[in-house]
Motif scaffolding. Sequence first.
Motif, PDB file in Angstrom:
ATOM      1  N   VAL A  23      19.118   7.702   5.645  1.00 55.20           N
ATOM      2  CA  VAL A  23      18.853   8.725   4.637  1.00 55.20           C
ATOM      3  C   VAL A  23      17.647   8.295   3.807  1.00 55.20           C
ATOM      4  CG1 VAL A  23      19.769   9.912   2.599  1.00 55.20           C
ATOM      5  CG2 VAL A  23      21.267   9.421   4.551  1.00 55.20           C
ATOM      6  N   ALA A  24      16.740   9.238   3.530  1.00 58.16           N
ATOM      7  CA  ALA A  24      15.558   8.946   2.721  1.00 58.16           C
ATOM      8  C   ALA A  24      15.953   8.881   1.247  1.00 58.16           C
ATOM      9  CB  ALA A  24      14.487  10.008   2.943  1.00 58.16           C
ATOM     10  N   ARG A  25      15.731   7.745   0.627  1.00 60.90           N
ATOM     11  CA  ARG A  25      16.000   7.546  -0.791  1.00 60.90           C
ATOM     12  C   ARG A  25      14.668   7.364  -1.510  1.00 60.90           C
ATOM     13  NH1 ARG A  25      21.192   9.247  -1.138  1.00 60.90           N
ATOM     14  NH2 ARG A  25      22.439   8.279   0.521  1.00 60.90           N
ATOM     15  N   GLY A  26      14.442   8.119  -2.604  1.00 63.63           N
ATOM     16  CA  GLY A  26      13.150   7.977  -3.252  1.00 63.63           C
ATOM     17  C   GLY A  26      12.993   8.744  -4.531  1.00 63.63           C
ATOM     18  N   LYS A  27      11.729   8.986  -4.876  1.00 63.41           N
ATOM     19  CA  LYS A  27      11.352   9.580  -6.152  1.00 63.41           C
ATOM     20  C   LYS A  27      10.271  10.638  -5.951  1.00 63.41           C
ATOM     21  CE  LYS A  27      11.832   5.122  -8.619  1.00 63.41           C
ATOM     22  NZ  LYS A  27      11.097   4.154  -9.480  1.00 63.41           N
ATOM     23  N   ARG A  28      10.195  11.543  -6.909  1.00 67.61           N
ATOM     24  CA  ARG A  28       9.094  12.505  -7.007  1.00 67.61           C
ATOM     25  C   ARG A  28       8.142  12.018  -8.097  1.00 67.61           C
ATOM     26  NH1 ARG A  28       6.970  17.319  -9.265  1.00 67.61           N
ATOM     27  NH2 ARG A  28       6.737  19.048  -7.769  1.00 67.61           N
ATOM     28  N   ILE A  29       6.846  11.945  -7.792  1.00 67.55           N
ATOM     29  CA  ILE A  29       5.860  11.377  -8.706  1.00 67.55           C
ATOM     30  C   ILE A  29       4.650  12.308  -8.789  1.00 67.55           C
ATOM     31  CG2 ILE A  29       4.301   9.412  -9.098  1.00 67.55           C
ATOM     32  CD1 ILE A  29       6.340   7.695  -7.586  1.00 67.55           C
ATOM     33  N   PRO A  30       4.142  12.583  -9.977  1.00 63.04           N
ATOM     34  CA  PRO A  30       2.915  13.395 -10.077  1.00 63.04           C
ATOM     35  C   PRO A  30       1.733  12.703  -9.395  1.00 63.04           C
ATOM     36  CG  PRO A  30       4.027  13.246 -12.202  1.00 63.04           C
ATOM     37  CD  PRO A  30       4.700  12.263 -11.295  1.00 63.04           C
ATOM     38  N   THR A  31       0.859  13.500  -8.848  1.00 59.19           N
ATOM     39  CA  THR A  31      -0.262  12.966  -8.078  1.00 59.19           C
ATOM     40  C   THR A  31      -1.151  12.042  -8.901  1.00 59.19           C
ATOM     41  OG1 THR A  31      -0.242  15.016  -6.796  1.00 59.19           O
ATOM     42  CG2 THR A  31      -2.168  13.621  -6.559  1.00 59.19           C
ATOM     43  N   ARG A  32      -1.267  12.269 -10.196  1.00 51.91           N
ATOM     44  CA  ARG A  32      -2.172  11.448 -11.011  1.00 51.91           C
ATOM     45  C   ARG A  32      -1.747   9.980 -11.063  1.00 51.91           C
ATOM     46  NH1 ARG A  32       0.701  14.465 -14.849  1.00 51.91           N
ATOM     47  NH2 ARG A  32       1.752  13.267 -16.499  1.00 51.91           N
ATOM     48  N   PHE A  33      -0.488   9.685 -10.682  1.00 50.27           N
ATOM     49  CA  PHE A  33      -0.036   8.290 -10.667  1.00 50.27           C
ATOM     50  C   PHE A  33      -0.129   7.670  -9.266  1.00 50.27           C
ATOM     51  CE2 PHE A  33       2.420  10.183 -14.227  1.00 50.27           C
ATOM     52  CZ  PHE A  33       1.876   9.420 -15.252  1.00 50.27           C
ATOM     53  N   ALA A  34      -0.755   8.371  -8.333  1.00 45.74           N
ATOM     54  CA  ALA A  34      -0.763   7.926  -6.935  1.00 45.74           C
ATOM     55  C   ALA A  34      -1.439   6.574  -6.755  1.00 45.74           C
ATOM     56  CB  ALA A  34      -1.444   8.975  -6.064  1.00 45.74           C
ATOM     57  N   GLN A  35      -2.554   6.352  -7.438  1.00 46.52           N
ATOM     58  CA  GLN A  35      -3.282   5.106  -7.241  1.00 46.52           C
ATOM     59  C   GLN A  35      -2.448   3.903  -7.661  1.00 46.52           C
ATOM     60  OE1 GLN A  35      -7.167   4.979  -9.046  1.00 46.52           O
ATOM     61  NE2 GLN A  35      -7.719   3.062  -8.058  1.00 46.52           N
ATOM     62  N   LYS A  36      -1.743   4.032  -8.768  1.00 42.93           N
ATOM     63  CA  LYS A  36      -0.894   2.936  -9.235  1.00 42.93           C
ATOM     64  C   LYS A  36       0.222   2.648  -8.222  1.00 42.93           C
ATOM     65  CE  LYS A  36       1.854   1.411 -13.214  1.00 42.93           C
ATOM     66  NZ  LYS A  36       2.963   0.912 -12.394  1.00 42.93           N
ATOM     67  N   ILE A  37       0.830   3.710  -7.692  1.00 44.16           N
ATOM     68  CA  ILE A  37       1.906   3.534  -6.724  1.00 44.16           C
ATOM     69  C   ILE A  37       1.368   2.898  -5.444  1.00 44.16           C
ATOM     70  CG2 ILE A  37       3.571   4.742  -5.265  1.00 44.16           C
ATOM     71  CD1 ILE A  37       4.388   4.605  -8.175  1.00 44.16           C
ATOM     72  N   GLU A  38       0.203   3.342  -5.011  1.00 38.95           N
ATOM     73  CA  GLU A  38      -0.368   2.822  -3.770  1.00 38.95           C
ATOM     74  C   GLU A  38      -0.710   1.337  -3.906  1.00 38.95           C
ATOM     75  OE1 GLU A  38      -3.303   4.590  -0.342  1.00 38.95           O
ATOM     76  OE2 GLU A  38      -3.875   4.891  -2.422  1.00 38.95           O
ATOM     77  N   GLN A  39      -1.166   0.936  -5.074  1.00 36.69           N
ATOM     78  CA  GLN A  39      -1.570  -0.455  -5.283  1.00 36.69           C
ATOM     79  C   GLN A  39      -0.403  -1.369  -5.647  1.00 36.69           C
ATOM     80  OE1 GLN A  39      -4.613  -0.222  -8.279  1.00 36.69           O
ATOM     81  NE2 GLN A  39      -6.195   0.478  -6.866  1.00 36.69           N
ATOM     82  N   ASP A  40       0.469  -0.896  -6.517  1.00 34.28           N
ATOM     83  CA  ASP A  40       1.516  -1.761  -7.069  1.00 34.28           C
ATOM     84  C   ASP A  40       2.912  -1.440  -6.569  1.00 34.28           C
ATOM     85  OD1 ASP A  40      -0.524  -2.876  -8.625  1.00 34.28           O
ATOM     86  OD2 ASP A  40      -0.131  -1.506 -10.299  1.00 34.28           O
ATOM     87  N   GLY A  41       3.063  -0.316  -5.878  1.00 37.61           N
ATOM     88  CA  GLY A  41       4.389   0.097  -5.445  1.00 37.61           C
ATOM     89  C   GLY A  41       5.198   0.677  -6.584  1.00 37.61           C
ATOM     90  N   THR A  42       6.490   0.788  -6.357  1.00 40.45           N
ATOM     91  CA  THR A  42       7.408   1.280  -7.379  1.00 40.45           C
ATOM     92  C   THR A  42       8.689   0.471  -7.274  1.00 40.45           C
ATOM     93  OG1 THR A  42       8.433   3.273  -8.305  1.00 40.45           O
ATOM     94  CG2 THR A  42       8.403   3.089  -5.909  1.00 40.45           C
ATOM     95  N   ARG A  43       9.681   0.804  -8.069  1.00 39.58           N
ATOM     96  CA  ARG A  43      10.904   0.009  -8.105  1.00 39.58           C
ATOM     97  C   ARG A  43      12.119   0.895  -7.871  1.00 39.58           C
ATOM     98  NH1 ARG A  43       9.613  -4.964 -10.611  1.00 39.58           N
ATOM     99  NH2 ARG A  43      11.767  -5.369 -11.238  1.00 39.58           N
ATOM    100  N   PHE A  44      12.998   0.446  -6.964  1.00 39.10           N
ATOM    101  CA  PHE A  44      14.317   1.039  -6.761  1.00 39.10           C
ATOM    102  C   PHE A  44      15.339  -0.085  -6.951  1.00 39.10           C
ATOM    103  CE2 PHE A  44      12.826   4.011  -3.032  1.00 39.10           C
ATOM    104  CZ  PHE A  44      11.938   4.652  -3.881  1.00 39.10           C
ATOM    105  N   PRO A  45      16.563   0.246  -7.356  1.00 39.40           N
ATOM    106  CA  PRO A  45      17.620  -0.769  -7.286  1.00 39.40           C
ATOM    107  C   PRO A  45      17.818  -1.223  -5.833  1.00 39.40           C
ATOM    108  CG  PRO A  45      18.332   1.124  -8.576  1.00 39.40           C
ATOM    109  CD  PRO A  45      17.044   1.520  -7.911  1.00 39.40           C
TER     110      PRO A  45
END
Length: 442
Positions: A23-45
Amino acid sequence: MSWLHDHPHIKAIRVAASDLNGVARGKRIPTRFAQKIEQDGTRFPLSALNLDIWGEDIDDSPLVFEAGDPDGVCLPTERGFMPMPWVDNPTALLPVWMYREDGRPYEGDPRHALAAVLARYKARGLTPICGTELEFYLVDDSGKDLQVVPSPRSGKRRPGAEILSLRALDAFDTYFTALYDGAEAMDIPAETAISEAGLGQFEINLSHGDAMKAADDTWLFKLLVRGIARKHGFAASFMAKPYPEYSGNGMHVHFSVLDAEGNNIFDNGGPEGTDLLQHAIAGCMAALPASALILAPHGNSYDRLVPNAHAPTSICWAYENRTAAIRVPGGNPKGRRIEHRVAGGDVNPYLMLAVVLGAALTGIEDAQQPPAPIAGNAYDQRLPQLPGNWSDAIDAFEADPHIARIFPAELIRNLVATKRQECKEFADLSPEERIDLYLDTV
């Protein structure tokens, strides 16, 4: 960011990883934060990849209250951004996989489990080449009972199955055109589509290639198939056995192995194949009883594994014989390969490829020898059998030494706890609730 720069119409991003059930587990993120996510990733439990099929925490899991439910770091896979053609708002998907805070891969992540198996191959100078065949049903689930979807052309429901029917394919040409367009946009190598033996059942093959990309392609394609179906007003399901009276959904995998020079190690120039082919077959067979939990991971999975229903029930192998669990197809010796036929459509593709390739490699490492290939109908022969129920499969998986050579202890512990919790809850469900549970989730 180059992909998003070339696709300025994208308005939102989904960041997603596969849990143990696929099952795909994840988040919805506005496009303006894409660069940060691409470089640093994000956090899940960490526990987010170890939820049950309902999306609930596992009781007494050491990942939750005992540890304080800590985060893992989710970093983008090499796949990068891709469109989500089934979402109305222009949206991109960024697949991720999970690491611990100190940078180590999280061993409970199914994608890392496959990566570890592939690293073992690489250490021996070997490269698996894989392709999957995905069966699914198109289903009208708008009423109390499941029905075949009415033909968009005639408005009529097909009264029965039509194997290799062009009429069945033509009736849903709009759907399949959208599906193939979506696959191309997502770089998923969807090949041949056929109608299958079930009522409203179809199969699509994905091209052979790199094993990790094959797993990614399969996981993403399942999302696409289901999403495009809903966009067209019906459901698509990889559930192992939606209809008791029709064949279930399988996910067969074909694989060969290349050496450092790019030669197929299973090819000896003739139809019988090499000793290494025999060793790989033996490894797959030896691991089959304990592999069943990966290949048939849900309560409904065992409704598919019954005699004379186009799904293997015996632990055996053969040349050009689709009643066997392990089949060696014919054809040009350069393409000599193994077809592993046990997995249902409801599997997690990462775990499925990990257990199949891991078992084959164990057979190669130990120079295991298989029994003689069978001839004729496997259903009519006295042969060792796959586990007949979910509970037995869980027990076999937990304690088996073959599994311990393939998967890390944390993943084994997490999966066993997940399946025991699901098995307990599943027992109290009505037949209708069981169908509702699996129709869209797997």
